[in-house]
Design a protein around this motif. Structure first.
Motif, PDB file in Angstrom:
ATOM      1  N   ASP A 200     112.068 -45.697 -15.607  1.00 36.88           N
ATOM      2  CA  ASP A 200     111.101 -45.537 -16.692  1.00 36.88           C
ATOM      3  C   ASP A 200     110.092 -46.674 -16.676  1.00 36.88           C
ATOM      4  O   ASP A 200     108.883 -46.459 -16.828  1.00 36.88           O
ATOM      5  CB  ASP A 200     111.815 -45.491 -18.055  1.00 36.88           C
ATOM      6  CG  ASP A 200     112.663 -44.238 -18.230  1.00 36.88           C
ATOM      7  OD1 ASP A 200     112.430 -43.262 -17.480  1.00 36.88           O
ATOM      8  OD2 ASP A 200     113.545 -44.245 -19.104  1.00 36.88           O
ATOM      9  N   ILE A 201     110.583 -47.889 -16.488  1.00 39.10           N
ATOM     10  CA  ILE A 201     109.697 -49.056 -16.456  1.00 39.10           C
ATOM     11  C   ILE A 201     108.748 -48.961 -15.271  1.00 39.10           C
ATOM     12  O   ILE A 201     107.552 -49.256 -15.384  1.00 39.10           O
ATOM     13  CB  ILE A 201     110.532 -50.355 -16.407  1.00 39.10           C
ATOM     14  CG1 ILE A 201     111.244 -50.557 -17.744  1.00 39.10           C
ATOM     15  CG2 ILE A 201     109.666 -51.557 -16.075  1.00 39.10           C
ATOM     16  CD1 ILE A 201     112.290 -51.654 -17.730  1.00 39.10           C
ATOM     17  N   SER A 202     109.272 -48.538 -14.132  1.00 36.68           N
ATOM     18  CA  SER A 202     108.431 -48.385 -12.943  1.00 36.68           C
ATOM     19  C   SER A 202     107.323 -47.362 -13.194  1.00 36.68           C
ATOM     20  O   SER A 202     106.167 -47.596 -12.836  1.00 36.68           O
ATOM     21  CB  SER A 202     109.287 -47.957 -11.758  1.00 36.68           C
ATOM     22  OG  SER A 202     108.490 -47.698 -10.635  1.00 36.68           O
TER      23      SER A 202
ATOM     24  N   ASN B 163     101.604 -46.217 -14.317  1.00 31.61           N
ATOM     25  CA  ASN B 163     100.553 -45.657 -15.178  1.00 31.61           C
ATOM     26  C   ASN B 163      99.604 -46.746 -15.663  1.00 31.61           C
ATOM     27  O   ASN B 163      98.391 -46.551 -15.707  1.00 31.61           O
ATOM     28  CB  ASN B 163     101.170 -44.926 -16.372  1.00 31.61           C
ATOM     29  CG  ASN B 163     101.909 -43.670 -15.961  1.00 31.61           C
ATOM     30  OD1 ASN B 163     101.638 -43.102 -14.907  1.00 31.61           O
ATOM     31  ND2 ASN B 163     102.855 -43.249 -16.773  1.00 31.61           N
ATOM     32  N   LEU B 164     100.154 -47.906 -16.019  1.00 27.65           N
ATOM     33  CA  LEU B 164      99.307 -49.013 -16.470  1.00 27.65           C
ATOM     34  C   LEU B 164      98.411 -49.520 -15.350  1.00 27.65           C
ATOM     35  O   LEU B 164      97.234 -49.844 -15.586  1.00 27.65           O
ATOM     36  CB  LEU B 164     100.168 -50.152 -17.025  1.00 27.65           C
ATOM     37  CG  LEU B 164     100.843 -49.888 -18.371  1.00 27.65           C
ATOM     38  CD1 LEU B 164     101.810 -51.019 -18.709  1.00 27.65           C
ATOM     39  CD2 LEU B 164      99.802 -49.734 -19.469  1.00 27.65           C
TER      40      LEU B 164
ATOM     41  N   ILE C 270      94.424 -49.715 -15.390  1.00 28.54           N
ATOM     42  CA  ILE C 270      93.695 -50.956 -15.106  1.00 28.54           C
ATOM     43  C   ILE C 270      92.658 -50.732 -14.018  1.00 28.54           C
ATOM     44  O   ILE C 270      91.518 -51.204 -14.123  1.00 28.54           O
ATOM     45  CB  ILE C 270      94.682 -52.080 -14.717  1.00 28.54           C
ATOM     46  CG1 ILE C 270      95.446 -52.552 -15.947  1.00 28.54           C
ATOM     47  CG2 ILE C 270      93.968 -53.244 -14.048  1.00 28.54           C
ATOM     48  CD1 ILE C 270      96.571 -53.507 -15.654  1.00 28.54           C
ATOM     49  N   ASN C 271      93.027 -50.007 -12.978  1.00 26.10           N
ATOM     50  CA  ASN C 271      92.065 -49.718 -11.902  1.00 26.10           C
ATOM     51  C   ASN C 271      90.890 -48.910 -12.428  1.00 26.10           C
ATOM     52  O   ASN C 271      89.740 -49.157 -12.046  1.00 26.10           O
ATOM     53  CB  ASN C 271      92.762 -48.989 -10.751  1.00 26.10           C
ATOM     54  CG  ASN C 271      93.663 -49.904  -9.963  1.00 26.10           C
ATOM     55  OD1 ASN C 271      93.431 -51.105  -9.879  1.00 26.10           O
ATOM     56  ND2 ASN C 271      94.724 -49.360  -9.385  1.00 26.10           N
ATOM     57  N   HIS C 272      91.162 -47.961 -13.297  1.00 29.66           N
ATOM     58  CA  HIS C 272      90.080 -47.167 -13.900  1.00 29.66           C
ATOM     59  C   HIS C 272      89.160 -48.068 -14.730  1.00 29.66           C
ATOM     60  O   HIS C 272      87.932 -47.958 -14.663  1.00 29.66           O
ATOM     61  CB  HIS C 272      90.683 -46.049 -14.763  1.00 29.66           C
ATOM     62  CG  HIS C 272      89.665 -45.204 -15.454  1.00 29.66           C
ATOM     63  ND1 HIS C 272      88.863 -44.326 -14.779  1.00 29.66           N
ATOM     64  CD2 HIS C 272      89.315 -45.109 -16.771  1.00 29.66           C
ATOM     65  CE1 HIS C 272      88.056 -43.722 -15.637  1.00 29.66           C
ATOM     66  NE2 HIS C 272      88.318 -44.181 -16.849  1.00 29.66           N
ATOM     67  N   LEU C 273      89.759 -48.959 -15.516  1.00 29.94           N
ATOM     68  CA  LEU C 273      88.957 -49.884 -16.328  1.00 29.94           C
ATOM     69  C   LEU C 273      88.144 -50.828 -15.453  1.00 29.94           C
ATOM     70  O   LEU C 273      86.994 -51.148 -15.786  1.00 29.94           O
ATOM     71  CB  LEU C 273      89.867 -50.685 -17.272  1.00 29.94           C
ATOM     72  CG  LEU C 273      90.475 -49.898 -18.434  1.00 29.94           C
ATOM     73  CD1 LEU C 273      91.501 -50.758 -19.167  1.00 29.94           C
ATOM     74  CD2 LEU C 273      89.388 -49.437 -19.391  1.00 29.94           C
ATOM     75  N   LYS C 274      88.713 -51.282 -14.333  1.00 25.65           N
ATOM     76  CA  LYS C 274      87.971 -52.148 -13.415  1.00 25.65           C
ATOM     77  C   LYS C 274      86.730 -51.428 -12.885  1.00 25.65           C
ATOM     78  O   LYS C 274      85.647 -52.020 -12.791  1.00 25.65           O
ATOM     79  CB  LYS C 274      88.862 -52.583 -12.254  1.00 25.65           C
ATOM     80  CG  LYS C 274      89.794 -53.716 -12.597  1.00 25.65           C
ATOM     81  CD  LYS C 274      90.813 -54.068 -11.532  1.00 25.65           C
ATOM     82  CE  LYS C 274      90.382 -54.045 -10.123  1.00 25.65           C
ATOM     83  NZ  LYS C 274      91.436 -54.452  -9.169  1.00 25.65           N
ATOM     84  N   GLU C 275      86.889 -50.153 -12.533  1.00 25.77           N
ATOM     85  CA  GLU C 275      85.753 -49.371 -12.046  1.00 25.77           C
ATOM     86  C   GLU C 275      84.680 -49.250 -13.127  1.00 25.77           C
ATOM     87  O   GLU C 275      83.479 -49.419 -12.857  1.00 25.77           O
ATOM     88  CB  GLU C 275      86.208 -47.988 -11.593  1.00 25.77           C
ATOM     89  CG  GLU C 275      87.013 -47.986 -10.320  1.00 25.77           C
ATOM     90  CD  GLU C 275      87.537 -46.598  -9.963  1.00 25.77           C
ATOM     91  OE1 GLU C 275      87.122 -45.599 -10.599  1.00 25.77           O
ATOM     92  OE2 GLU C 275      88.386 -46.519  -9.052  1.00 25.77           O
TER      93      GLU C 275
END
Length: 109
Positions: free
Chosen positions: A66-68, A73-74, A78-83
Motif C-alpha cells: 500500500d505504501i509503495s 502515485n505521489l 510530483i512529476n506532473h507538478l514539475k511539468e
C-alpha cells in the motif's frame, strides 16, 4: 491422467497399545479426565515459534505494498507538478522578455 491419491506415511505412534487401551478405560470412568480431553481438543495446538510472527509479517508486507502504491502515485503527481511549474516558468520568462522589449521600444521613441 490423474494420479492415485496416496496418504503420506506417518511416523509410528510411540505410545504402546496397552497404554492407549488403559488411557481409554480411564477416560470412560473419569468425567474429569474426559473434560480435560475435550478441553485439549478444543484448544489450538501451540504454534512453533518460527511461525508465530508470520501473520504480522504478512500484514506488514501488505502495508508495504500500500505504501509503495501511495509513493508511486505521489511521484507521478510530483512529476506532473514539475511539468506544470516548468511551463509556468517559461510563460513568465516569455512575458517578462516581451515586457522588456516593449519597455525598450518605448524608451527609444
Amino acid at each position: 491422467m490423474f494420479k492415485k491419491n496416496t496418504v503420506p506415511q506417518r511416523k509410528p505412534l510411540s505410545i504402546p497399545r496397552e497404554d492407549l487401551i488403559e488411557d481409554i478405560g480411564i477416560l470412560r470412568q473419569c468425567e474429569d479426565q474426559q473434560n480435560k480431553l475435550f478441553w485439549c481438543l478444543d484448544e489450538k495446538p501451540p504454534q512453533e515459534n518460527k511461525f508465530s510472527q508470520l501473520e504480522q509479517f504478512l500484514k506488514g508486507t501488505n502495508n508495504l505494498e500500500d505504501i509503495s502504491n501511495t509513493l508511486t502515485n505521489l511521484l507521478e503527481e510530483i512529476n506532473h507538478l514539475k511539468e506544470e511549474i516548468g511551463k509556468n516558468i517559461n510563460d513568465v520568462k516569455n512575458k517578462a522578455s516581451s515586457i522588456n522589449l516593449e519597455h525598450e521600444v518605448n524608451e527609444h521613441r
